[in-house]
Design a protein around this motif. Structure first.
Motif, PDB file in Angstrom:
ATOM      1  N   LEU A  83      33.518  46.524 -46.580  1.00 20.31           N
ATOM      2  CA  LEU A  83      33.044  47.857 -46.210  1.00 20.31           C
ATOM      3  C   LEU A  83      31.745  47.744 -45.428  1.00 20.31           C
ATOM      4  CD1 LEU A  83      33.592  49.700 -49.619  1.00 20.31           C
ATOM      5  CD2 LEU A  83      35.161  49.570 -47.678  1.00 20.31           C
ATOM      6  N   GLN A  84      31.626  48.543 -44.376  1.00 14.62           N
ATOM      7  CA  GLN A  84      30.389  48.611 -43.595  1.00 14.62           C
ATOM      8  C   GLN A  84      29.802  50.034 -43.687  1.00 14.62           C
ATOM      9  OE1 GLN A  84      33.379  47.796 -41.280  1.00 14.62           O
ATOM     10  NE2 GLN A  84      33.412  45.954 -42.551  1.00 14.62           N
ATOM     11  N   GLU A  85      28.513  50.141 -43.359  1.00 15.97           N
ATOM     12  CA  GLU A  85      27.762  51.403 -43.469  1.00 15.97           C
ATOM     13  C   GLU A  85      27.921  51.982 -44.875  1.00 15.97           C
ATOM     14  OE1 GLU A  85      27.739  54.271 -40.362  1.00 15.97           O
ATOM     15  OE2 GLU A  85      28.140  52.796 -38.788  1.00 15.97           O
ATOM     16  N   TYR A  86      27.740  51.130 -45.843  1.00 18.64           N
ATOM     17  CA  TYR A  86      27.981  51.443 -47.254  1.00 18.64           C
ATOM     18  C   TYR A  86      26.704  52.024 -47.857  1.00 18.64           C
ATOM     19  CZ  TYR A  86      29.727  50.532 -52.028  1.00 18.64           C
ATOM     20  OH  TYR A  86      30.158  50.639 -53.330  1.00 18.64           O
ATOM     21  N   SER A  87      26.749  53.299 -48.208  1.00 14.44           N
ATOM     22  CA  SER A  87      25.553  54.004 -48.688  1.00 14.44           C
ATOM     23  C   SER A  87      25.449  53.947 -50.207  1.00 14.44           C
ATOM     24  CB  SER A  87      25.597  55.466 -48.239  1.00 14.44           C
ATOM     25  OG  SER A  87      26.644  56.157 -48.893  1.00 14.44           O
ATOM     26  N   VAL A  88      24.261  54.286 -50.714  1.00 14.75           N
ATOM     27  CA  VAL A  88      24.048  54.382 -52.162  1.00 14.75           C
ATOM     28  C   VAL A  88      24.953  55.457 -52.751  1.00 14.75           C
ATOM     29  CG1 VAL A  88      22.354  54.958 -53.946  1.00 14.75           C
ATOM     30  CG2 VAL A  88      21.675  53.535 -51.997  1.00 14.75           C
TER      31      VAL A  88
ATOM     32  N   TYR B 135      39.097  45.349 -58.780  1.00 12.20           N
ATOM     33  CA  TYR B 135      38.335  44.408 -57.959  1.00 12.20           C
ATOM     34  C   TYR B 135      37.119  43.928 -58.746  1.00 12.20           C
ATOM     35  CZ  TYR B 135      41.306  46.261 -54.289  1.00 12.20           C
ATOM     36  OH  TYR B 135      42.393  46.635 -53.545  1.00 12.20           O
ATOM     37  N   PRO B 136      37.336  42.963 -59.633  1.00  9.33           N
ATOM     38  CA  PRO B 136      36.234  42.520 -60.501  1.00  9.33           C
ATOM     39  C   PRO B 136      35.181  41.678 -59.795  1.00  9.33           C
ATOM     40  CG  PRO B 136      38.199  41.217 -60.904  1.00  9.33           C
ATOM     41  CD  PRO B 136      38.605  42.302 -59.956  1.00  9.33           C
ATOM     42  N   TYR B 137      35.502  41.128 -58.631  1.00  7.14           N
ATOM     43  CA  TYR B 137      34.566  40.267 -57.914  1.00  7.14           C
ATOM     44  C   TYR B 137      33.936  41.086 -56.783  1.00  7.14           C
ATOM     45  CZ  TYR B 137      37.390  36.960 -60.495  1.00  7.14           C
ATOM     46  OH  TYR B 137      38.056  36.307 -61.504  1.00  7.14           O
ATOM     47  N   GLN B 138      32.636  41.285 -56.871  1.00  9.01           N
ATOM     48  CA  GLN B 138      31.977  42.222 -55.954  1.00  9.01           C
ATOM     49  C   GLN B 138      30.662  41.662 -55.428  1.00  9.01           C
ATOM     50  OE1 GLN B 138      31.412  45.974 -57.925  1.00  9.01           O
ATOM     51  NE2 GLN B 138      33.552  46.142 -58.608  1.00  9.01           N
ATOM     52  N   LEU B 139      30.405  41.963 -54.157  1.00  3.98           N
ATOM     53  CA  LEU B 139      29.082  41.798 -53.552  1.00  3.98           C
ATOM     54  C   LEU B 139      28.740  43.148 -52.936  1.00  3.98           C
ATOM     55  CD1 LEU B 139      29.657  38.443 -51.615  1.00  3.98           C
ATOM     56  CD2 LEU B 139      28.488  38.700 -53.808  1.00  3.98           C
ATOM     57  N   ARG B 140      27.605  43.723 -53.301  1.00  3.48           N
ATOM     58  CA  ARG B 140      27.288  45.067 -52.806  1.00  3.48           C
ATOM     59  C   ARG B 140      25.818  45.130 -52.389  1.00  3.48           C
ATOM     60  NH1 ARG B 140      28.508  46.401 -57.816  1.00  3.48           N
ATOM     61  NH2 ARG B 140      26.769  47.856 -57.882  1.00  3.48           N
ATOM     62  N   LYS B 141      25.590  45.655 -51.191  1.00  4.85           N
ATOM     63  CA  LYS B 141      24.235  45.919 -50.711  1.00  4.85           C
ATOM     64  C   LYS B 141      24.190  47.325 -50.116  1.00  4.85           C
ATOM     65  CE  LYS B 141      21.732  41.662 -49.798  1.00  4.85           C
ATOM     66  NZ  LYS B 141      20.933  40.931 -48.773  1.00  4.85           N
ATOM     67  N   PRO B 142      24.255  48.352 -50.944  1.00  5.40           N
ATOM     68  CA  PRO B 142      24.213  49.718 -50.410  1.00  5.40           C
ATOM     69  C   PRO B 142      22.841  50.064 -49.862  1.00  5.40           C
ATOM     70  CG  PRO B 142      24.118  49.759 -52.803  1.00  5.40           C
ATOM     71  CD  PRO B 142      24.340  48.328 -52.418  1.00  5.40           C
ATOM     72  N   ARG B 143      22.821  50.910 -48.840  1.00  6.70           N
ATOM     73  CA  ARG B 143      21.573  51.411 -48.260  1.00  6.70           C
ATOM     74  C   ARG B 143      21.697  52.919 -48.072  1.00  6.70           C
ATOM     75  NH1 ARG B 143      20.321  47.118 -49.646  1.00  6.70           N
ATOM     76  NH2 ARG B 143      19.351  45.407 -48.476  1.00  6.70           N
TER      77      ARG B 143
END
Length: 366
Positions: free
Chosen positions: A156-161, A175-183
């Protein structure tokens, strides 16, 4: 005594005659046709040094990028010009317009011809890429799109809080395996959701030029580990930003050239398949899954903010590229889900050994 001239008389006197209007139209068509052919020629002839950002080369490169991005649209406009010229029996104008049609539409037409994808050596992995749009509040539509597609790996891109709050728990079981950097209020946010374990080394601040909104990780596919780059390159909204996008591609090429494992690049690249940016990836041996197993132009983005322009043919700026050791059995652009982008899916597998060796040999020759 001279009669007074009325305003209506003046209007009649200054109205161009039909013959004059026809000449003006013909001159305009000539200017467009010659200009289109010249622009397409110059864009094609300009040497492409993606990392170079010095002037005046950068301005020329930006012009080339814009023309290559609009190549299909220029060719379509030349087709209309050709039709008018033939209808009016203006054969020289028709010839020049036909040159514009061939130069504008032929590259896209060649990409629409489905290539013979290498045979898969095992089961496929479905990868899905979505630019969800930073101001998109329709989380239900995003979840519905994901659940219909059922990807193994979701980028996912442009992933907001706000989006993260709405979907992370909903997707946690699947989806138990996650990397997330929301902005919040920034297009820099991103996330990875995966059914498969994410293998080290994992880089969540992968730097391309000045940008760190990329990630690199690996997953297991059959008996091999496959590297995935989840990407969101700079949006080409100015001369500086187009230069940054090109520089990011130059950095990406260096990283991919050093990889020993099969490679997948997925995300919002912010350039079309007809640009020098895409050509540089193809020259490295990478292939677009849409070209291998998709259909049609595969447009993923339309400009919607300026009147009728949202009705014009769109642009394919979201891509999945794969290395020669991989193949794609199915690629598709999905329906919109509240974003200005359309999501893409690709079913990817390891290529049969003999086919992978053949494609690597072809890539090295090219």
């Amino acid at each position: 005594m001279t009669a007074a001239t009325t305003p209506s008389d003046l209007a009649v006197q200054h109205t161009p005659k039909p013959g004059r209007l026809a000449r003006y139209a013909q001159v305009a068509l000539w200017i467009f046709a010659v200009g289109a052919v010249a622009a397409l020629c110059l864009a094609d002839l300009l040497p492409q040094w993606l990392a170079t950002r010095s002037q005046p080369y950068l301005t020329l490169a930006v012009g080339s990028f814009i023309i290559e991005t609009l190549q299909f649209h220029i060719g379509a406009a030349c087709l209309l010009c050709l039709a008018v010229a033939v209808a009016g029996k203006r054969w020289r104008l028709a010839l020049v317009s036909a040159m514009g049609v061939v130069m504008g539409l032929a590259p896209t037409a060649s990409l629409l011809i489905t290539r013979e994808a290498p045979a898969p050596a095992g089961a496929t992995m479905r990868l899905m890429s979505m630019n969800v749009h930073v101001h998109n509040r329709n989380a239900a539509a995003v979840l519905a799109s994901v659940r219909r597609a059922k990807p193994d790996v979701l980028a996912l891109q442009e992933y907001s809080v706000t989006m993260d709050d709405a979907i992370r728990d909903e997707l946690a079981d699947e989806y138990p395996y996650q990397l997330r950097k929301p902005r919040q209020n920034s297009g820099d946010g991103w996330a990875i959701y995966s059914r498969r374990p994410l293998l080290a080394p994992i880089d969540t601040s992968l730097r391309l030029d000045q940008s760190k909104r990329q990630a690199r990780f690996a997953v297991r596919m059959g008996d091999k580990e496959v590297v995935i780059y989840a990407l969101h390159l700079t949006s080409p909204q100015s001369v500086e930003q187009i230069g940054r996008n090109r520089a990011e591609v130059a950095d990406l090429l260096e990283l991919v050239a050093q990889e020993s494992m099969p490679v997948i690049l997925a995300g919002d690249f912010n350039f079309t398949e007809t640009t020098a940016n895409a050509a540089a990836l193809r020259a490295l041996g990478l292939r677009n899954t849409h070209d291998l197993a998709g259909s049609g132009r595969g447009s993923t983005w339309r400009y919607r903010k300026l009147g009728i322009t949202h009705r014009l043919p769109g642009f394919r700026i979201d891509h999945v590229f794969i290395g020669p050791q991989l193949t794609c059995t199915h690629s598709r652009v999905l329906d919109t889900f509240g974003s200005d982008h359309r999501p893409i899916i690709a079913d990817i597998a390891l290529a049969a050994p003999e086919m992978a060796e053949r494609d690597e040999a072809v890539a090295s020759v090219e």
